[in-house]
Design an enzyme around this catalytic site. Structure first.
Site, short mmCIF file in Angstrom:
data_model
loop_
_atom_site.label_atom_id
_atom_site.label_comp_id
_atom_site.label_asym_id
_atom_site.label_seq_id
_atom_site.Cartn_x
_atom_site.Cartn_y
_atom_site.Cartn_z
N GLY A 1 0.80 -1.21 0.00
CA GLY A 1 0.00 0.00 0.00
C GLY A 1 0.83 1.26 0.00
NE ARG B 1 4.97 -1.85 3.93
CZ ARG B 1 3.73 -2.04 4.36
NH1 ARG B 1 2.93 -2.86 3.72
NH2 ARG B 1 3.29 -1.40 5.42
NE ARG C 1 1.38 -0.28 11.29
CZ ARG C 1 0.06 -0.28 11.41
NH1 ARG C 1 -0.69 -0.31 10.32
NH2 ARG C 1 -0.51 -0.26 12.59
CB SER D 1 0.15 -4.01 7.53
OG SER D 1 -0.51 -2.82 7.17
NE ARG E 1 -3.96 11.82 -8.80
CZ ARG E 1 -5.22 12.07 -8.58
NH1 ARG E 1 -5.76 11.77 -7.41
NH2 ARG E 1 -5.98 12.62 -9.51
CG ASP F 1 -3.13 -3.38 14.09
OD1 ASP F 1 -4.33 -3.42 14.39
OD2 ASP F 1 -2.74 -3.21 12.92
#
Length: 238
Positions: free
Chosen positions: A21, A25, A220, A91, A44, A207
């Site tokens: 996402g 990352r 993350r 995640s 973007r 989490d």
């Protein structure tokens, strides 16, 4: 051809795209694991790279957050860039005691209350499965690598800040039969099925609703090594 959301030229993407996402990352994966990574799109600030992993072209591109966002990017990759496989690597929050923080899990199907599939393709469903062959390849590779990969039913939510007075997470998990929550895989699986492509979703638990543990945003971005390795090793054999 460039699309309204992707600026890459024809042929810029490999047949297999790993899709986290977070753009940072995506950058981390490309710069850490790929040989000769090239930035092919940054519209973007949604970053997409193509490089080489074990002599195989592999791309990694961010999806952004939520089903509308991954719905746009995965559709354009499948439809206009001839991408064959997308493995979401993201995640999730655990609803179950047996899914602990840092566990790797593979979606066996995604449940959602979203109208994404109905609005996009006229399909009124609540559960969509990933591609079984792609899932099987990931499971085989996990066994070869000695990485524990737990199977789970994933809840793809439209809402991050849900009102617990309407429905608690425990009530939602019981109603839907889901084991963890994220916000993208339902739309990805629908697009793949609609366009005759393959998709899967690998997640690392970041989490837990049950024991209240969680990772920081930096953790993350950089600490999901088992999931990243599993996705890359699978991509190298597709």
């Amino acid at each position: 051809m460039a699309t309204p959301h992707i600026s890459a030229p024809d042929g810029a993407f490999a047949k297999t795209v790993l899709m986290p996402g977070d753009p940072l990352r995506a950058q981390f994966i490309a710069e850490t694991f790929l040989e000769d990574p090239k930035l092919v799109t940054s519209v973007r600030n949604v970053l997409g790279y193509t490089g080489v992993y074990k002599n195989k072209p592999v791309s990694v591109m961010a999806s952004g957050m939520g089903m509308p966002s991954i719905g746009i990017y995965s559709y354009e990759l499948f439809k206009f860039y001839n991408v064959e496989n997308i493995i979401r690597i993201g995640s999730a929050g655990s609803y179950r005691d047996w899914l602990k923080v840092m566990d790797v899990t593979l979606a066996k199907h995604a449940y959602s209350d979203s109208t994404f599939a109905q609005r996009q393709g006229g399909i009124n469903v609540r559960c969509i499965e990933p591609d079984p062959e792609l899932n099987a390849a990931i499971v085989r590779k996990a066994k070869q690598l000695g990485i524990e990969c737990k199977m789970s039913v994933v809840h793809s939510s439209d809402v991050f800040y849900a009102d617990p007075s309407i429905e608690s997470w425990q009530e939602l998990a019981d109603r839907t039969g889901t084991d963890c929550v994220e916000m993208e895989s339902f739309a990805l699986f629908h697009n793949a099925k609609a366009l005759g492509k393959k998709a899967a979703c690998l997640l690392t638990i970041s989490d837990s609703f049950t024991d209240k543990t969680e990772l920081s945003s930096e953790e993350r971005q950089k600490s999901f090594t088992d999931m990243m390795t599993l996705a890359l090793e699978t991509a190298a054999e597709l």
